[in-house]
Design a protein around this motif. Structure first.
Motif, PDB file in Angstrom:
ATOM      1  N   VAL A  66      42.080 -24.054 -16.033  1.00  0.00           N
ATOM      2  CA  VAL A  66      41.303 -23.648 -14.716  1.00  0.00           C
ATOM      3  C   VAL A  66      40.769 -22.217 -15.216  1.00  0.00           C
ATOM      4  O   VAL A  66      41.328 -21.451 -15.512  1.00  0.00           O
ATOM      5  CB  VAL A  66      42.054 -23.380 -13.575  1.00  0.00           C
ATOM      6  N   VAL A  67      39.473 -21.955 -15.273  1.00  0.00           N
ATOM      7  CA  VAL A  67      38.766 -20.814 -15.404  1.00  0.00           C
ATOM      8  C   VAL A  67      38.134 -20.284 -14.106  1.00  0.00           C
ATOM      9  O   VAL A  67      37.545 -21.049 -13.567  1.00  0.00           O
ATOM     10  CB  VAL A  67      37.849 -20.928 -16.527  1.00  0.00           C
ATOM     11  N   THR A  68      38.581 -18.901 -13.633  1.00  0.00           N
ATOM     12  CA  THR A  68      37.970 -18.720 -12.286  1.00  0.00           C
ATOM     13  C   THR A  68      37.646 -17.249 -12.319  1.00  0.00           C
ATOM     14  O   THR A  68      38.087 -16.307 -13.178  1.00  0.00           O
ATOM     15  CB  THR A  68      39.155 -18.915 -11.261  1.00  0.00           C
ATOM     16  N   SER A  69      36.812 -16.757 -11.241  1.00  0.00           N
ATOM     17  CA  SER A  69      36.583 -15.612 -10.906  1.00  0.00           C
ATOM     18  C   SER A  69      37.819 -15.025 -10.179  1.00  0.00           C
ATOM     19  O   SER A  69      38.572 -15.747  -9.627  1.00  0.00           O
ATOM     20  CB  SER A  69      35.326 -15.382  -9.795  1.00  0.00           C
ATOM     21  N   PRO A  70      38.164 -13.761 -10.435  1.00  0.00           N
ATOM     22  CA  PRO A  70      39.244 -13.205  -9.856  1.00  0.00           C
ATOM     23  C   PRO A  70      39.268 -12.813  -8.242  1.00  0.00           C
ATOM     24  O   PRO A  70      40.310 -12.744  -7.679  1.00  0.00           O
ATOM     25  CB  PRO A  70      39.563 -11.697 -10.646  1.00  0.00           C
ATOM     26  N   TRP A  71      38.002 -13.084  -7.834  1.00  0.00           N
ATOM     27  CA  TRP A  71      38.035 -12.865  -6.408  1.00  0.00           C
ATOM     28  C   TRP A  71      38.917 -13.738  -5.615  1.00  0.00           C
ATOM     29  O   TRP A  71      38.852 -14.848  -6.005  1.00  0.00           O
ATOM     30  CB  TRP A  71      36.709 -12.442  -5.980  1.00  0.00           C
ATOM     31  N   LEU A  72      39.517 -13.404  -4.522  1.00  0.00           N
ATOM     32  CA  LEU A  72      40.361 -13.988  -3.536  1.00  0.00           C
ATOM     33  C   LEU A  72      39.880 -15.422  -3.171  1.00  0.00           C
ATOM     34  O   LEU A  72      40.726 -16.335  -3.354  1.00  0.00           O
ATOM     35  CB  LEU A  72      40.796 -13.169  -2.290  1.00  0.00           C
ATOM     36  N   ARG A  73      38.760 -15.457  -2.797  1.00  0.00           N
ATOM     37  CA  ARG A  73      37.964 -17.016  -2.230  1.00  0.00           C
ATOM     38  C   ARG A  73      38.169 -17.589  -3.578  1.00  0.00           C
ATOM     39  O   ARG A  73      38.097 -19.058  -3.276  1.00  0.00           O
ATOM     40  CB  ARG A  73      36.932 -16.529  -1.666  1.00  0.00           C
ATOM     41  N   ASP A 126      36.318 -11.774 -15.383  1.00  0.00           N
ATOM     42  CA  ASP A 126      35.541 -10.788 -14.558  1.00  0.00           C
ATOM     43  C   ASP A 126      33.898 -11.141 -14.260  1.00  0.00           C
ATOM     44  O   ASP A 126      33.257 -10.800 -13.617  1.00  0.00           O
ATOM     45  CB  ASP A 126      35.728  -9.235 -14.797  1.00  0.00           C
ATOM     46  N   ALA A 127      33.538 -11.625 -15.534  1.00  0.00           N
ATOM     47  CA  ALA A 127      32.049 -12.048 -15.808  1.00  0.00           C
ATOM     48  C   ALA A 127      31.613 -13.142 -14.736  1.00  0.00           C
ATOM     49  O   ALA A 127      30.683 -13.175 -14.667  1.00  0.00           O
ATOM     50  CB  ALA A 127      31.899 -12.577 -17.093  1.00  0.00           C
ATOM     51  N   HIS A 179      28.546 -10.294 -12.588  1.00  0.00           N
ATOM     52  CA  HIS A 179      27.413 -11.040 -12.953  1.00  0.00           C
ATOM     53  C   HIS A 179      26.063 -10.596 -12.607  1.00  0.00           C
ATOM     54  O   HIS A 179      25.058 -10.679 -13.644  1.00  0.00           O
ATOM     55  CB  HIS A 179      27.080 -12.684 -12.350  1.00  0.00           C
ATOM     56  N   ALA A 180      25.822  -9.685 -11.705  1.00  0.00           N
ATOM     57  CA  ALA A 180      24.693  -9.141 -11.559  1.00  0.00           C
ATOM     58  C   ALA A 180      24.283  -8.021 -12.413  1.00  0.00           C
ATOM     59  O   ALA A 180      23.120  -7.940 -12.886  1.00  0.00           O
ATOM     60  CB  ALA A 180      24.594  -8.511  -9.998  1.00  0.00           C
ATOM     61  N   ARG A 181      25.328  -7.457 -12.964  1.00  0.00           N
ATOM     62  CA  ARG A 181      25.089  -6.485 -13.953  1.00  0.00           C
ATOM     63  C   ARG A 181      25.058  -6.860 -15.489  1.00  0.00           C
ATOM     64  O   ARG A 181      24.152  -6.460 -16.059  1.00  0.00           O
ATOM     65  CB  ARG A 181      26.272  -5.385 -14.001  1.00  0.00           C
ATOM     66  N   HIS A 182      25.731  -8.147 -15.712  1.00  0.00           N
ATOM     67  CA  HIS A 182      25.770  -8.530 -17.236  1.00  0.00           C
ATOM     68  C   HIS A 182      25.673  -9.883 -17.016  1.00  0.00           C
ATOM     69  O   HIS A 182      26.473 -10.977 -17.445  1.00  0.00           O
ATOM     70  CB  HIS A 182      27.018  -7.977 -17.769  1.00  0.00           C
ATOM     71  N   VAL A 189      26.279 -16.872  -8.574  1.00  0.00           N
ATOM     72  CA  VAL A 189      26.612 -17.021 -10.222  1.00  0.00           C
ATOM     73  C   VAL A 189      25.927 -18.472 -10.645  1.00  0.00           C
ATOM     74  O   VAL A 189      25.952 -18.419 -11.988  1.00  0.00           O
ATOM     75  CB  VAL A 189      28.161 -17.069 -10.447  1.00  0.00           C
ATOM     76  N   LEU A 190      25.841 -19.300  -9.818  1.00  0.00           N
ATOM     77  CA  LEU A 190      25.584 -20.537 -10.201  1.00  0.00           C
ATOM     78  C   LEU A 190      24.375 -20.818 -11.060  1.00  0.00           C
ATOM     79  O   LEU A 190      24.456 -21.595 -12.027  1.00  0.00           O
ATOM     80  CB  LEU A 190      25.483 -21.610  -8.818  1.00  0.00           C
ATOM     81  N   PRO A 191      23.246 -20.263 -10.694  1.00  0.00           N
ATOM     82  CA  PRO A 191      22.058 -20.329 -11.667  1.00  0.00           C
ATOM     83  C   PRO A 191      22.243 -20.040 -13.065  1.00  0.00           C
ATOM     84  O   PRO A 191      21.718 -20.856 -13.893  1.00  0.00           O
ATOM     85  CB  PRO A 191      20.824 -19.409 -10.994  1.00  0.00           C
ATOM     86  N   THR A 192      23.062 -19.154 -13.404  1.00  0.00           N
ATOM     87  CA  THR A 192      23.296 -18.675 -14.984  1.00  0.00           C
ATOM     88  C   THR A 192      24.168 -19.767 -15.496  1.00  0.00           C
ATOM     89  O   THR A 192      24.139 -20.402 -16.505  1.00  0.00           O
ATOM     90  CB  THR A 192      23.659 -17.291 -14.891  1.00  0.00           C
TER      91      THR A 192
END
Length: 326
Positions: free
Chosen positions: A207-214, A234-235, A241-244, A270-273
């Motif tokens: 499982v690869v995930t964003s660290p944000w709670l949701r 974090d990416a 994602h907006a920055r990099h 983030v989905l478009p990228t």
């Protein structure tokens, strides 16, 4: 909801000739293996109909088509399977209208236990040529033809890469604390449980995930049920994602080359990228089936990509599944 697309000889033809309103929905699988470089498939004999067919059955309430396919194979032949590429659905007339059956390929080398003799009284591993002759229904030959074509093209052996949009969170407008701490809404918690059941169909071991709670809360039910390995990037957050965005794309590229069954959970912006990165590993016809308009995926909805297991991995099929609608 189910949407599928495949490439080349595997193009899904949604109508097997039945026509009319879909009154009965069902799902099943064509179990396959390779013995001495020879492709074999698993047929079942049903005493009630005295026919040779594929393991399949009707959709239960609240169940997705992939979940139904896995359950029916387990109930009819006693095999625990992981779904591979989608195969052509078939339709045919029944008394109440039209019956639609969705099929998937499923690689397995396990020997089925002895059938109970009630629903199924005999099982048989055999070459496709023999299966073509034994199958009682002409429509059942269509998914077999697609499976053989995929085998010949080297796209039958695959592994799954899933992209999951996090489940419904509490409204952004009413949240005054850190954005990364915004939790799931009650609906989102139910969506997370439904997503966990759906993910079981493909058994991602990572499982690869964003660290944000949701995002963490969305994949937690699956992680608890399977103890899958988890990696946080974090990416994959909205802010990073907006920055990099290039770092986000690099995560996707690494997953494709890793060749391990995996689910990635991230955010709508983030989905478009993510989708653009996946499109680079598909033929243009398949890439054209990816969502292109915001919101791309509904909360808790997943895209399932099957990646060829050969030396040059490429995505050979795409499915979309929404396991829970509030």
């Amino acid at each position: 909801m189910i949407e599928t697309a495949t490439t080349g000889p595997l193009a899904v033809d949604g109508d097997g000739g039945g026509g009319g309103t879909i009154a009965v929905r069902a799902a099943g699988a064509l179990c396959w293996r390779v013995k001495r470089k020879q492709l074999e498939v698993l047929l079942i004999h049903r005493p009630r109909y005295d026919d040779w067919s594929w393991p399949k059955g009707k959709l239960d309430a609240g169940e997705t088509m992939p979940e139904c396919a896995v359950r029916e194979v387990r109930e009819e032949v006693g095999l625990a399977i992981t779904l591979g590429i989608p195969l052509p659905a078939i339709t045919y007339p029944v008394k109440s209208g039209t019956k639609e059956v969705h099929y998937w390929a499923a690689e397995t080398d396990d020997l089925p236990p002895l059938p109970d003799g009630k629903e199924v009284d005999s099982v048989l591993w055999c070459p496709p040529e023999k299966a073509m002759k034994l199958l009682s229904s002409d429509s059942d030959r269509r998914p077999l033809e697609a499976l053989v074509a995929a085998f010949m093209a080297g796209t039958l052996a695959t592994w799954p890469l899933l992209v999951l949009r996090h489940a419904k969170a509490k409204p952004r407008s009413g949240w005054t604390r850190a954005e990364g701490d915004r939790p799931l809404a009650a609906t989102g918690q139910r969506q997370a449980l439904a997503a966990a059941r759906l993910l079981m169909v493909w058994h991602p071991v990572r499982v690869v995930t964003s660290p944000w709670l949701r995002c963490i809360a969305t994949v937690s039910p699956y992680i608890k049920a399977t103890r899958a390995k988890v990696k946080v990037f974090d990416a994959l957050t909205e802010a990073n994602h907006a920055r990099h965005p290039g770092k986000t794309a690099a995560v996707i590229e690494a997953l494709v080359t890793k060749r391990t069954a995996v689910v990635l959970c991230t955010h709508r912006p983030v989905l478009p990228t993510v989708l653009a990165s996946l499109a680079g590993h598909m033929v243009p016809e398949l890439a054209a089936t990816l969502p292109t308009e915001d919101p791309y995926l509904a909360p808790g909805e997943a895209i399932v990509c099957q990646v060829s297991a050969g030396d040059n991995p490429r995505i050979v099929s795409v499915e979309r599944h929404r396991p829970y609608d509030d």
